[in-house]
Design an enzyme around this catalytic site. Structure first.
Site, short mmCIF file in Angstrom:
data_model
loop_
_atom_site.label_atom_id
_atom_site.label_comp_id
_atom_site.label_asym_id
_atom_site.label_seq_id
_atom_site.Cartn_x
_atom_site.Cartn_y
_atom_site.Cartn_z
N ASP A 1 29.12 33.98 48.60
CA ASP A 1 28.92 34.37 47.21
C ASP A 1 29.68 33.34 46.36
O ASP A 1 30.60 32.69 46.86
CB ASP A 1 29.53 35.78 47.07
CG ASP A 1 29.56 36.26 45.64
OD1 ASP A 1 28.52 36.17 44.97
OD2 ASP A 1 30.62 36.72 45.20
N ASP B 1 30.83 33.57 42.46
CA ASP B 1 31.87 34.11 41.58
C ASP B 1 32.69 35.17 42.31
O ASP B 1 32.15 36.19 42.75
CB ASP B 1 31.22 34.71 40.32
CG ASP B 1 30.44 33.65 39.54
OD1 ASP B 1 30.93 32.52 39.41
OD2 ASP B 1 29.33 33.95 39.07
N GLN C 1 22.69 35.21 39.33
CA GLN C 1 22.97 34.59 38.03
C GLN C 1 22.18 35.31 36.94
O GLN C 1 21.35 34.72 36.25
CB GLN C 1 22.65 33.09 38.08
CG GLN C 1 23.65 32.31 38.94
CD GLN C 1 25.07 32.37 38.39
OE1 GLN C 1 25.28 32.28 37.18
NE2 GLN C 1 26.08 32.52 39.26
O1 LIG Z 1 29.23 36.77 42.43
P1 LIG Z 1 27.95 36.02 42.19
O2 LIG Z 1 26.74 36.63 42.86
O3 LIG Z 1 28.10 34.54 42.58
O4 LIG Z 1 27.68 35.97 40.60
C1 LIG Z 1 27.96 37.11 39.78
C2 LIG Z 1 27.77 36.73 38.33
O5 LIG Z 1 26.48 36.27 38.13
C3 LIG Z 1 28.03 37.86 37.36
O6 LIG Z 1 27.41 39.05 37.79
C4 LIG Z 1 27.51 40.09 36.85
O7 LIG Z 1 26.81 41.23 37.23
P2 LIG Z 1 25.23 41.40 36.93
O8 LIG Z 1 24.55 40.52 37.97
O9 LIG Z 1 24.91 40.99 35.52
O10 LIG Z 1 24.99 42.85 37.20
C5 LIG Z 1 28.98 40.45 36.61
O11 LIG Z 1 29.57 40.94 37.81
C6 LIG Z 1 29.72 39.19 36.16
O12 LIG Z 1 31.10 39.47 36.05
C7 LIG Z 1 29.52 38.07 37.15
O13 LIG Z 1 30.09 36.89 36.65
MG LIG Z 2 30.76 37.71 43.39
#
Ligand SMILES: O=P(O)(O)OC[C@@H](O)[C@H]1O[C@@H](OP(=O)(O)O)[C@@H](O)[C@@H](O)[C@@H]1O
Ligand SMILES: [Mg+2]
Ligand SMILES: [Zn+2]
Length: 187
Positions: free
Chosen positions: A10, A12, A54
Site C-alpha cells: 500500500d 499512504d 487514489q
Molecule cells: O493507502 P493508499 O491506498 O495508498 O491511499 C489512500 C489515499 O488515497 C487516501 O484514501 C482516503 O480514503 P478514500 O479512498 O477516499 O475512502 C483516506 O484514507 C485518505 O486519508 C488517504 O490519503
Molecule cells: Mg494506506
C-alpha cells in the site's frame, strides 16, 4: 517460465505518512526505514508492487496527471537509493463520491483485489508466495481476496482490530527485519 513472488505495498501509511490525499512531493513524507526495507525486499528476490487507492482523483482533489507527476518523482527517489519499483497500480475511482466517469463501482478499489490480480497476470506473480503490507482493513481484505496468504499491517491511525490473523508491526522495516533478519538475504 518460473513465477515470481511479490511484495504488494500500500502507499499512504506504508511508504509515506498518510497526511490525507497526498498529491505533491512537498507533502510526501517517506516513513523511516522505507528504503532500507525495500532494499531487503528486492535482495530477498521479491518484486516490489505498489497498489494504492487514489480516490482523491475521483473526488476532484487532484488530477490523474498530478498523480503521475508525484509517482515519477517518487520512483526517482527510490532509484536514487538503488531501488527499482517493478509496478505501480492505482485506483482513481470512488463508488459514491466520484465525479463524472470516476464514479464507479470498480474492481480495483481495495478491498477489491483487482489491482493485485492485474499485476499478478502482467508480471507472472505467484500470489500464494507473495506478501501484502497495508495500514487499513481494506488492504488486508484485498490481499486475502487475491489469495495472498502473508498479510502484514502497519499500526497507524486506522483500526485494524477486526483483522484476525494479521500480523501487526510498527513499520515496513520492522516487517522486513522480522522476515529477513537485520540485513538483506538472498534465497
Ligand atoms: O493507502 P493508499 O491506498 O495508498 O491511499 C489512500 C489515499 O488515497 C487516501 O484514501 C482516503 O480514503 P478514500 O479512498 O477516499 O475512502 C483516506 O484514507 C485518505 O486519508 C488517504 O490519503
Ligand atoms: Mg494506506
Ligand atoms: Zn478503481
Amino acid at each position: 517460465m518460473k513465477m515470481k513472488k511479490a511484495f504488494f505495498l500500500d502507499r499512504d501509511g506504508v511508504i509515506n505518512a498518510d497526511h490525507g490525499y497526498v498529491s505533491q512531493p512537498e507533502d510526501f513524507e517517506f516513513l523511516p526505514g522505507v528504503f532500507e526495507a525495500c532494499c531487503a525486499i528486492k535482495a530477498a528476490g521479491y518484486l516490489l508492487v505498489i497498489v494504492t487507492n487514489q480516490a482523491g482523483i475521483a473526488r476532484g482533489y487532484y488530477t490523474e496527471d498530478d498523480f503521475h507527476a508525484l509517482t515519477s518523482w517518487m520512483r526517482d527517489q527510490f532509484r536514487r537509493e538503488g531501488i527499482d519499483i517493478d509496478a505501480i497500480h492505482y485506483c482513481p475511482h470512488h463508488p459514491t463520491e466520484g465525479l463524472a466517469h470516476y464514479k464507479q463501482q470498480c474492481d480495483c478499489r481495495k478491498p477489491a483485489p483487482g489491482m493485485l490480480l492485474e499485476a499478478a497476470q502482467r508480471l507472472n506473480i505467484d500470489l500464494a508466495a507473495s506478501v501484502m503490507v497495508g495500514d487499513k482493513p481494506s488492504d488486508m481484505e484485498a490481499g486475502r481476496r487475491a489469495g495472498v496468504p502473508q498479510l502484514y499491517a502497519i499500526e497507524g491511525g486506522y483500526a485494524l482490530n477486526k483483522d484476525d490473523g494479521v500480523a501487526r508491526f510498527p513499520s515496513l522495516l520492522a516487517i522486513t527485519q522480522h522476515l529477513f533478519g537485520a540485513g538483506p538475504r538472498q534465497d
